[in-house]
Design a protein around this motif. Structure first.
Motif, PDB file in Angstrom:
ATOM      1  N   ALA A 183       9.444   0.019  -2.526  1.00  0.00           N
ATOM      2  CA  ALA A 183       8.370  -0.610  -1.753  1.00  0.00           C
ATOM      3  C   ALA A 183       8.016  -1.978  -2.330  1.00  0.00           C
ATOM      4  CB  ALA A 183       7.147   0.297  -1.718  1.00  0.00           C
ATOM      5  N   ALA A 228       5.316  -5.795   2.101  1.00  0.00           N
ATOM      6  CA  ALA A 228       4.671  -5.976   3.396  1.00  0.00           C
ATOM      7  C   ALA A 228       3.642  -7.096   3.319  1.00  0.00           C
ATOM      8  CB  ALA A 228       4.011  -4.675   3.832  1.00  0.00           C
ATOM      9  N   ASP A 257      -0.746  -4.495   2.155  1.00  0.00           N
ATOM     10  CA  ASP A 257      -0.410  -3.292   1.385  1.00  0.00           C
ATOM     11  C   ASP A 257      -1.717  -2.786   0.781  1.00  0.00           C
ATOM     12  OD1 ASP A 257       0.575  -1.322  -0.355  1.00  0.00           O
ATOM     13  OD2 ASP A 257       2.385  -2.482  -0.802  1.00  0.00           O
ATOM     14  N   ARG A 271       0.034   4.152   0.210  1.00  0.00           N
ATOM     15  CA  ARG A 271       0.053   2.714   0.452  1.00  0.00           C
ATOM     16  C   ARG A 271       0.140   2.479   1.958  1.00  0.00           C
ATOM     17  NH1 ARG A 271       4.325   0.380  -4.023  1.00  0.00           N
ATOM     18  NH2 ARG A 271       3.864  -1.584  -2.937  1.00  0.00           N
ATOM     19  N   ARG A 284       0.790   0.087   4.854  1.00  0.00           N
ATOM     20  CA  ARG A 284       1.571  -1.142   4.886  1.00  0.00           C
ATOM     21  C   ARG A 284       1.747  -1.639   6.323  1.00  0.00           C
ATOM     22  NH1 ARG A 284       5.195  -1.940   0.693  1.00  0.00           N
ATOM     23  NH2 ARG A 284       6.995  -2.080   2.098  1.00  0.00           N
ATOM     24  N   ALA A 303       8.093  -1.320   6.035  1.00  0.00           N
ATOM     25  CA  ALA A 303       6.962  -2.221   5.802  1.00  0.00           C
ATOM     26  C   ALA A 303       5.831  -1.998   6.783  1.00  0.00           C
ATOM     27  CB  ALA A 303       7.434  -3.670   5.874  1.00  0.00           C
ATOM     28  N   ASN A 304       5.936  -0.975   7.638  1.00  0.00           N
ATOM     29  CA  ASN A 304       4.928  -0.743   8.667  1.00  0.00           C
ATOM     30  C   ASN A 304       4.629   0.747   8.785  1.00  0.00           C
ATOM     31  OD1 ASN A 304       4.481  -3.478  10.306  1.00  0.00           O
ATOM     32  ND2 ASN A 304       6.636  -3.346   9.708  1.00  0.00           N
TER      33      ASN A 304
END
Length: 318
Positions: A85, A90, A93, A100, A102, A111-112
C-alpha cells in the motif's frame, strides 16, 4: 536405473545412493520437480535448492502429488500488505483504527477501497458504514480489500458483503514474492531506470499525460524507478515501475508492446528492476497479479516467484 521420460518435469520422490558406511550403502531422498541434465545426471529442484544426482546412483523414483502451499503467518501478511500500500500511494489515505480508507479518483482497486488489516476500532457494522461514507465523500465505490481467509475477510463477509466480480482485473489477486537476485539483464537489453517517469513511460502506462490521481499513485512514492526498455534504434519496447519500501522492491506496471512480446523483454525488465532494488537494500521482490492472468502468472512462476498470500475485494450486496 532407467528413469521414465514422463517423470521429467513432474514432482517426484527420488531415492539415490550417497555412499557407504560399515560396508552398507547409504541412501537419501530428494523431493521436488525433476529435470534432466544431459544423459548422465538429473536434477531435483527441492524447496532447499537443486540436488544433482548421477543417473547411476538412482535406485527408485516415483511421482508424488504437488506440495501443499505454505500459508504465510498473519503478521507477515499484514506487514507485506502495508508495504504494498505504501508503494501504491492513494491521494487520500485515512485511518479507521487499523484500517486504511483510500481514494484516488477511482484509479485502480488498490488505491480506492478500505484496506482491512486489523481492528477498525468499531463494531463491524459501524466500520462498514464508515467505509460507505468515505466512498460517497470521495466519489469512489464502497469496497474493502481483505487478505483471503483472514479474520477481517470472514467478518466483512458475515455482514453480507460479497465478492466484487465486476472488478476489471479480477476480484481475487495473488501476491507473489521472490528473493532479489544479483543478476544482469540479458545482453542487448537497453534499459533505463530514471527516478521519474518520462513522457514515453506515461504513454505506455496510461495512454498519455496522467490525471492527478494517476500521477499520485504511480509517481507519488519516494525511491522509485521508471524503467524503459529500448531497441537499438531507440524505440520503446517495454516498461516497468519499481519502488523500494523497507526490505522489499515492489514491482508493477510491467508492460511490453504487443509486437515485441515473447522475446524475453519482460524477463529483462523484471531482472533490471530487481537488481535496482537490491542496490538499495531490498532483499525481496513483491508483485501482485490477478488470478485470471494466466500468462503473467506462468512467467512469474518460471522466474521463481511463489505465492505469499491472496487478497480479494468485497463490496456491499446489490
Amino acid at each position: 536405473m532407467e528413469i521414465p521420460e514422463e517423470l521429467v518435469g513432474a514432482r517426484v520422490a527420488l531415492r539415490h545412493r550417497i555412499g557407504d558406511r560399515d560396508g552398507r550403502p547409504l541412501f537419501t531422498d530428494a523431493v521436488g520437480e525433476l529435470s534432466a541434465e544431459g544423459s548422465g545426471a538429473v536434477v531435483v529442484h527441492t524447496r532447499r535448492g537443486p540436488v544433482r544426482v548421477e543417473r547411476s546412483a538412482v535406485v527408485a523414483v516415483r511421482a508424488v502429488p504437488p506440495a501443499p502451499p505454505r500459508r504465510a503467518p498473519l503478521a507477515a501478511i499484514v506487514r507485506l500488505e502495508g508495504l504494498c500500500a505504501d508503494a501504491w500511494p492513494a491521494q487520500v489515505d485515512r485511518p479507521l483504527g487499523a484500517w486504511r480508507l483510500r481514494a484516488a479518483g477511482g484509479y485502480t482497486g488498490r488505491a480506492n477501497g478500505a484496506l482491512a488489516l486489523g481492528d477498525p476500532g468499531l463494531p463491524m457494522p459501524s466500520a462498514l458504514d464508515g467505509v460507505r461514507r468515505f466512498a460517497r465523500e470521495h466519489g469512489v465505490p464502497a469496497r474493502v480489500q481483505v487478505p483471503v481467509g483472514s479474520p477481517w475477510d470472514r467478518a466483512v463477509a458475515a455482514e453480507g458483503w460479497v465478492l466484487d466480480v465486476g472488478h476489471a482485473k479480477g476480484a481475487e489477486v495473488s501476491v507473489l514474492v521472490a528473493p532479489v537476485a544479483d543478476a544482469e539483464p540479458p545482453l542487448g537489453a537497453h534499459i533505463e531506470l530514471p527516478s521519474g517517469p518520462s513522457d514515453e513511460w506515461w504513454q505506455l502506462a496510461v495512454g498519455g499525460p496522467p490525471t492527478p490521481a494517476q500521477h499520485q499513485v504511480l509517481a507519488g512514492a519516494p525511491d522509485s524507478a521508471f524503467g524503459v526498455l529500448r531497441d537499438p534504434d531507440g524505440a520503446v519496447l517495454g516498461q516497468v515501475r519499481a519502488t523500494v519500501v523497507d526490505d522489499h522492491v515492489h514491482i508493477s506496471m510491467l508492460e511490453v508492446v504487443p509486437a515485441a512480446r515473447r522475446r524475453g523483454h519482460a524477463t529483462a525488465l523484471l531482472t533490471a528492476a530487481g537488481s535496482w532494488g537490491r542496490e538499495r537494500g531490498a532483499r525481496w521482490a513483491v508483485l501482485q497479479v490477478a488470478l485470471k492472468n494466466d500468462g503473467a502468472r506462468a512467467l512469474y512462476d518460471r522466474l521463481g516467484y511463489v505465492e505469499h498470500h491472496r487478497y480479494r475485494y468485497l463490496v456491499p450486496p446489490t
